[in-house]
Design an enzyme around this catalytic site. Sequence first.
Site, PDB file in Angstrom:
ATOM      1  N   HIS A   1       0.862  -1.127  -0.030  1.00 58.41           N
ATOM      2  CA  HIS A   1      -0.179   0.052   0.109  1.00 58.41           C
ATOM      3  C   HIS A   1       0.941   1.221   0.043  1.00 58.41           C
ATOM      4  O   HIS A   1       1.616   1.487   1.055  1.00 58.41           O
ATOM      5  CB  HIS A   1      -0.942   0.032   1.211  1.00 58.41           C
ATOM      6  CG  HIS A   1      -1.943  -1.098   1.034  1.00 58.41           C
ATOM      7  ND1 HIS A   1      -2.571  -1.891   2.313  1.00 58.41           N
ATOM      8  CD2 HIS A   1      -2.636  -1.668   0.095  1.00 58.41           C
ATOM      9  CE1 HIS A   1      -3.278  -2.635   1.771  1.00 58.41           C
ATOM     10  NE2 HIS A   1      -3.584  -2.731   0.550  1.00 58.41           N
TER      11      HIS A   1
ATOM     12  N   GLU B   1       1.430   3.703   2.878  1.00 58.43           N
ATOM     13  CA  GLU B   1       1.865   3.070   4.139  1.00 58.43           C
ATOM     14  C   GLU B   1       3.426   2.867   4.048  1.00 58.43           C
ATOM     15  O   GLU B   1       3.962   1.955   3.664  1.00 58.43           O
ATOM     16  CB  GLU B   1       1.271   1.763   4.542  1.00 58.43           C
ATOM     17  CG  GLU B   1      -0.224   1.850   4.660  1.00 58.43           C
ATOM     18  CD  GLU B   1      -1.064   0.611   4.471  1.00 58.43           C
ATOM     19  OE1 GLU B   1      -0.631  -0.538   4.671  1.00 58.43           O
ATOM     20  OE2 GLU B   1      -2.240   0.603   4.385  1.00 58.43           O
TER      21      GLU B   1
ATOM     22  N   HIS C   1       2.693  -3.257   6.951  1.00 59.41           N
ATOM     23  CA  HIS C   1       1.647  -2.260   6.571  1.00 59.41           C
ATOM     24  C   HIS C   1       1.665  -1.160   7.659  1.00 59.41           C
ATOM     25  O   HIS C   1       2.495  -1.357   8.649  1.00 59.41           O
ATOM     26  CB  HIS C   1       0.460  -2.901   6.621  1.00 59.41           C
ATOM     27  CG  HIS C   1       0.184  -3.804   5.425  1.00 59.41           C
ATOM     28  ND1 HIS C   1      -0.653  -3.431   4.246  1.00 59.41           N
ATOM     29  CD2 HIS C   1       0.670  -5.037   4.869  1.00 59.41           C
ATOM     30  CE1 HIS C   1      -0.604  -4.594   3.523  1.00 59.41           C
ATOM     31  NE2 HIS C   1       0.432  -5.282   3.724  1.00 59.41           N
TER      32      HIS C   1
ATOM     33  N   GLU D   1       1.182  -4.894  10.918  1.00 59.04           N
ATOM     34  CA  GLU D   1       0.400  -3.368  11.028  1.00 59.04           C
ATOM     35  C   GLU D   1       1.369  -2.758  11.765  1.00 59.04           C
ATOM     36  O   GLU D   1       1.407  -2.775  13.103  1.00 59.04           O
ATOM     37  CB  GLU D   1      -0.864  -3.419  11.360  1.00 59.04           C
ATOM     38  CG  GLU D   1      -1.739  -4.206  10.371  1.00 59.04           C
ATOM     39  CD  GLU D   1      -2.131  -3.400   9.138  1.00 59.04           C
ATOM     40  OE1 GLU D   1      -1.800  -2.372   9.092  1.00 59.04           O
ATOM     41  OE2 GLU D   1      -2.603  -4.088   8.325  1.00 59.04           O
TER      42      GLU D   1
HETATM   43 ZN   LIG Z   1      -1.950  -1.792   4.211  1.00 60.39          ZN
END
Ligand SMILES: [Zn+2]
Length: 489
Positions: free
Chosen positions: A112, A115, A226, A317
Amino acid sequence: MYNCKSSAKKHCDITATSWFQGHTAVMSSLLFFLLLLLLLSPASSALEFRYHNNREIEQYLVQVNASNPDIAHLYSIGQSVRGQQLWVLALGRSPRRHTLGVPEFKYVANMHGNEALGRELLLQLIDDLVRGYRDNDTRSLRLLSGARLHVLPTMNPDGFDEASTHCQFSQGRFNYNGVDLNRNFPDAFAGLRRQQQLDEEKREAEVRAVIGWLKTETFVLSANLHGGALVASYPYDNSNGGSEQVGGASVAPDDDVFIHLAKVYSHSHGSMHRGDGCDDGGSFVEGITNGYQWYPLAGGMQDYNYVWAQCLELTLELSCCKFPPAAQLPALWTENRNALLSFIQQVHLGVKGRVFDGSGSPVQNAVVEVKGRKNMCPFRTDRHGEYFRLLLPGNYSFTVTYPGHEVLTETLDVPHGPDRYSAMTHDFLLLRTPENSTQAPPTKVTPTPTCNYTLSQEAAGGAIATTRPTWAVLSVGLGFVAALRSVAD
Ligand SMILES: [Zn+2]
């Protein structure tokens, strides 16, 4: 602006500066002393803490590669939609090729594009490992000797170019075609309809590159980095309502291993294990979650790695803010450093070895199964006849099958490998079945093991017949939930 890429380079640059700027003997001595202090302080990072654009990342990787030909190998797995190279730096004692018994590990960041923290963490990780190796740091030496580490700092460089630096916005999340790369992989649960819609040529360039990459090596363990939350998420991310769905989670056959891996990260991290989550609610016990239980998503990369490439992958994350201010990078690196290193070490869980046929030759595509773990695509030996099976310490019954040979079952007592930087080694020796013993070895094997899994009845516990008609409704539901969550991870 990379004045110091390695301790050797740092030495070179600073020494030159000292000699040409020092006009007196006293000054030279003083600078020499300061230089010595600098070289003896391994805690300082040579890589600047700031965001690097795609060009700078490329330059950095090229420089590390050139300065460390014995342990580094830079290669591209393909190009983004806009033609930017997807660079991977491999680190290890044999960086250019696989070594028997040495597991392949990978980290992927920035799928992404907005990110951004993961990109910088992986650059810092490269810097840390290379300098540690040069400085004879025990942990760096053992990590790079025991495994080969592949680092893809940005899977979505085009998205990064468009990224908003806002903490929550999603601008830059998608690739240049506006596609979420973490929804674009083949999905074992998503049904034939979606699989047909997403056939090979319709996949995004970045996803095709990763799929091709997974076919080049047998990766054993992986994580994709992420931002937008603080949690270690593990497969499955999706479900079709079969027997894998247990109490709101979608439970993989290797659930115990996944939970262990996620906890290794969260507990080695500065704060993730506290499970506080971020301001928008959502707390996580011990900082981990089953992906589906958090929110279902179809076409994710971690499920693809696990189901099709027999590579156990987590989705990490790493920051509540998707694009944390650069001033926070040193603290964020400190929070993640030990976790990133400890997670690599887990590549040594379980058992590894080779399977030999009746004539003593290593065989590709032998199925190596562990009792009680019915993987959708059975784990198979690779082109070297090798298998790697991540398992927690304990007693396991292995079954090895290969055409023309008797089914082999052996029980193994598996110790904890990460402490020794090596999984237990065990080879399986197959016996030809008597009726085939005088015949030529059966069949050619395909160069790449494939699994044509499409809603296998085994994996879904016989629930296929009832779940398939609800596929369209389910997909709409999943799409809606995914859309709701799309700005959150
Ligand atoms: Zn992500």
